[in-house]
Scaffold this motif. Sequence first.
Motif, PDB file in Angstrom:
ATOM      1  N   SER A 209     -62.096  23.608 -61.296  1.00 59.61           N
ATOM      2  CA  SER A 209     -61.993  22.445 -60.172  1.00 59.61           C
ATOM      3  C   SER A 209     -63.072  22.769 -59.054  1.00 59.61           C
ATOM      4  N   ARG A 210     -62.997  22.064 -58.326  1.00 57.05           N
ATOM      5  CA  ARG A 210     -63.935  22.477 -57.069  1.00 57.05           C
ATOM      6  C   ARG A 210     -63.438  21.410 -55.619  1.00 57.05           C
ATOM      7  N   ASP A 211     -63.690  21.983 -54.576  1.00 55.88           N
ATOM      8  CA  ASP A 211     -63.105  21.521 -53.415  1.00 55.88           C
ATOM      9  C   ASP A 211     -64.665  21.500 -52.533  1.00 55.88           C
ATOM     10  N   ASN A 212     -65.150  20.116 -52.565  1.00 51.97           N
ATOM     11  CA  ASN A 212     -66.297  20.227 -51.767  1.00 51.97           C
ATOM     12  C   ASN A 212     -66.264  20.236 -50.247  1.00 51.97           C
ATOM     13  N   ALA A 213     -65.089  20.065 -49.849  1.00 52.13           N
ATOM     14  CA  ALA A 213     -64.995  20.145 -48.468  1.00 52.13           C
ATOM     15  C   ALA A 213     -64.904  21.641 -47.953  1.00 52.13           C
ATOM     16  N   LYS A 214     -64.531  22.550 -48.954  1.00 54.91           N
ATOM     17  CA  LYS A 214     -64.450  24.094 -48.844  1.00 54.91           C
ATOM     18  C   LYS A 214     -65.651  24.385 -49.326  1.00 54.91           C
ATOM     19  N   ASN A 215     -66.479  24.048 -49.964  1.00 57.79           N
ATOM     20  CA  ASN A 215     -67.879  24.550 -50.647  1.00 57.79           C
ATOM     21  C   ASN A 215     -67.347  25.570 -51.659  1.00 57.79           C
ATOM     22  N   THR A 216     -66.168  25.313 -52.503  1.00 54.02           N
ATOM     23  CA  THR A 216     -65.644  26.287 -53.224  1.00 54.02           C
ATOM     24  C   THR A 216     -65.456  25.638 -54.850  1.00 54.02           C
ATOM     25  N   VAL A 217     -65.571  26.451 -55.797  1.00 57.07           N
ATOM     26  CA  VAL A 217     -65.215  26.191 -57.125  1.00 57.07           C
ATOM     27  C   VAL A 217     -64.138  27.204 -57.559  1.00 57.07           C
ATOM     28  N   TYR A 218     -63.003  26.551 -58.564  1.00 54.58           N
ATOM     29  CA  TYR A 218     -62.200  27.500 -59.167  1.00 54.58           C
ATOM     30  C   TYR A 218     -62.137  27.500 -60.543  1.00 54.58           C
ATOM     31  N   LEU A 219     -61.481  28.595 -60.930  1.00 54.57           N
ATOM     32  CA  LEU A 219     -61.332  28.580 -62.242  1.00 54.57           C
ATOM     33  C   LEU A 219     -59.887  29.073 -62.681  1.00 54.57           C
ATOM     34  N   GLN A 220     -59.037  28.210 -63.003  1.00 61.60           N
ATOM     35  CA  GLN A 220     -57.785  28.509 -63.484  1.00 61.60           C
ATOM     36  C   GLN A 220     -57.524  29.284 -64.655  1.00 61.60           C
ATOM     37  N   MET A 221     -57.087  30.181 -64.895  1.00 66.89           N
ATOM     38  CA  MET A 221     -57.051  30.635 -66.151  1.00 66.89           C
ATOM     39  C   MET A 221     -55.509  31.135 -66.756  1.00 66.89           C
ATOM     40  N   ASN A 222     -55.048  30.334 -67.565  1.00 65.01           N
ATOM     41  CA  ASN A 222     -53.667  30.478 -68.318  1.00 65.01           C
ATOM     42  C   ASN A 222     -53.855  31.212 -69.651  1.00 65.01           C
ATOM     43  N   SER A 223     -52.364  31.546 -69.932  1.00 60.04           N
ATOM     44  CA  SER A 223     -52.366  32.297 -71.153  1.00 60.04           C
ATOM     45  C   SER A 223     -53.447  33.239 -71.645  1.00 60.04           C
ATOM     46  N   LEU A 224     -53.794  34.057 -70.594  1.00 60.21           N
ATOM     47  CA  LEU A 224     -54.844  35.092 -70.785  1.00 60.21           C
ATOM     48  C   LEU A 224     -54.724  36.102 -72.149  1.00 60.21           C
ATOM     49  N   LYS A 225     -55.713  36.308 -72.762  1.00 62.15           N
ATOM     50  CA  LYS A 225     -55.610  37.027 -73.871  1.00 62.15           C
ATOM     51  C   LYS A 225     -56.724  38.242 -73.783  1.00 62.15           C
ATOM     52  N   VAL A 226     -56.476  39.139 -74.609  1.00 67.02           N
ATOM     53  CA  VAL A 226     -57.212  40.505 -74.324  1.00 67.02           C
ATOM     54  C   VAL A 226     -58.767  40.379 -74.449  1.00 67.02           C
ATOM     55  N   GLU A 227     -59.120  39.319 -75.565  1.00 70.04           N
ATOM     56  CA  GLU A 227     -60.570  38.892 -75.656  1.00 70.04           C
ATOM     57  C   GLU A 227     -61.258  37.891 -74.373  1.00 70.04           C
ATOM     58  N   ASP A 228     -60.307  37.602 -73.270  1.00 70.38           N
ATOM     59  CA  ASP A 228     -60.867  37.076 -72.086  1.00 70.38           C
ATOM     60  C   ASP A 228     -61.434  38.044 -71.108  1.00 70.38           C
ATOM     61  N   THR A 229     -61.168  39.307 -71.407  1.00 70.88           N
ATOM     62  CA  THR A 229     -61.577  40.473 -70.574  1.00 70.88           C
ATOM     63  C   THR A 229     -63.321  40.478 -70.274  1.00 70.88           C
ATOM     64  N   ALA A 230     -63.693  40.288 -69.359  1.00 71.57           N
ATOM     65  CA  ALA A 230     -65.257  40.148 -68.883  1.00 71.57           C
ATOM     66  C   ALA A 230     -65.314  40.145 -67.764  1.00 71.57           C
ATOM     67  N   ASP A 231     -66.811  40.382 -67.098  1.00 70.19           N
ATOM     68  CA  ASP A 231     -67.139  39.851 -65.871  1.00 70.19           C
ATOM     69  C   ASP A 231     -67.375  38.352 -66.069  1.00 70.19           C
ATOM     70  N   TYR A 232     -66.838  37.792 -64.839  1.00 68.81           N
ATOM     71  CA  TYR A 232     -66.898  36.117 -64.827  1.00 68.81           C
ATOM     72  C   TYR A 232     -67.966  35.730 -63.482  1.00 68.81           C
ATOM     73  N   LEU A 233     -68.888  35.086 -63.969  1.00 69.66           N
ATOM     74  CA  LEU A 233     -69.909  34.840 -63.240  1.00 69.66           C
ATOM     75  C   LEU A 233     -70.025  33.351 -62.598  1.00 69.66           C
ATOM     76  N   CYS A 234     -70.229  32.826 -61.609  1.00 67.40           N
ATOM     77  CA  CYS A 234     -70.151  31.840 -61.071  1.00 67.40           C
ATOM     78  C   CYS A 234     -71.855  31.032 -61.126  1.00 67.40           C
ATOM     79  N   ALA A 235     -72.024  29.891 -61.480  1.00 65.50           N
ATOM     80  CA  ALA A 235     -73.515  29.431 -61.519  1.00 65.50           C
ATOM     81  C   ALA A 235     -73.445  27.829 -60.926  1.00 65.50           C
ATOM     82  N   ALA A 236     -74.803  27.755 -60.391  1.00 64.34           N
ATOM     83  CA  ALA A 236     -75.025  26.483 -59.837  1.00 64.34           C
ATOM     84  C   ALA A 236     -76.342  26.051 -60.173  1.00 64.34           C
ATOM     85  N   ASP A 237     -76.445  24.868 -60.467  1.00 67.10           N
ATOM     86  CA  ASP A 237     -77.429  24.097 -60.953  1.00 67.10           C
ATOM     87  C   ASP A 237     -77.633  22.492 -60.328  1.00 67.10           C
ATOM     88  N   THR A 238     -78.738  22.120 -60.327  1.00 65.49           N
ATOM     89  CA  THR A 238     -78.921  20.494 -60.057  1.00 65.49           C
ATOM     90  C   THR A 238     -78.973  19.656 -61.481  1.00 65.49           C
TER      91      THR A 238
END
Length: 127
Positions: free
Chosen positions: A71-100
């Motif tokens: 999700s994103r909040d354009n008024a706050k210039n912020t994007v979110y990632l809500q992660m539920n039911s996490l698994k061991v295989e979700d372990t990683a570095d999570y990177l944000c990206a932007a593009d036109t």
Amino acid sequence: QVQLVESGGGLVQPGDSLTLSCAVSGQSFSTYSMGWFRQTPGKEREFVAAISQSGSSAYYGDSVKGRFTISRDNAKNTVYLQMNSLKVEDTADYLCAADTAAYWHMASLGQSRMGYWGKGTPVTVSS
């Protein structure tokens, strides 16, 4: 120049939830599609999710579909990632990206063609 700073990573147990944030500074946030990717040592960067400029549409990688929500909040210039039911295989570095590019195209842009990257926030899922 656009700068992306991720936060919210940490150590959680399998089945837990976690929300990541990516704060964006610089040029107009609402003109960029935003995405989340993840990477573990020795593996290619994996697409997680992307969201349109308005936030009305989203696209997910198969491994997280149904568990993660972008999700994103354009008024706050912020994007979110809500992660539920996490698994061991979700372990990683999570990177944000932007593009036109269109949000559905972000998954195929690749590391070198993406407009902007954050430095990542680590997520460890372990019992």
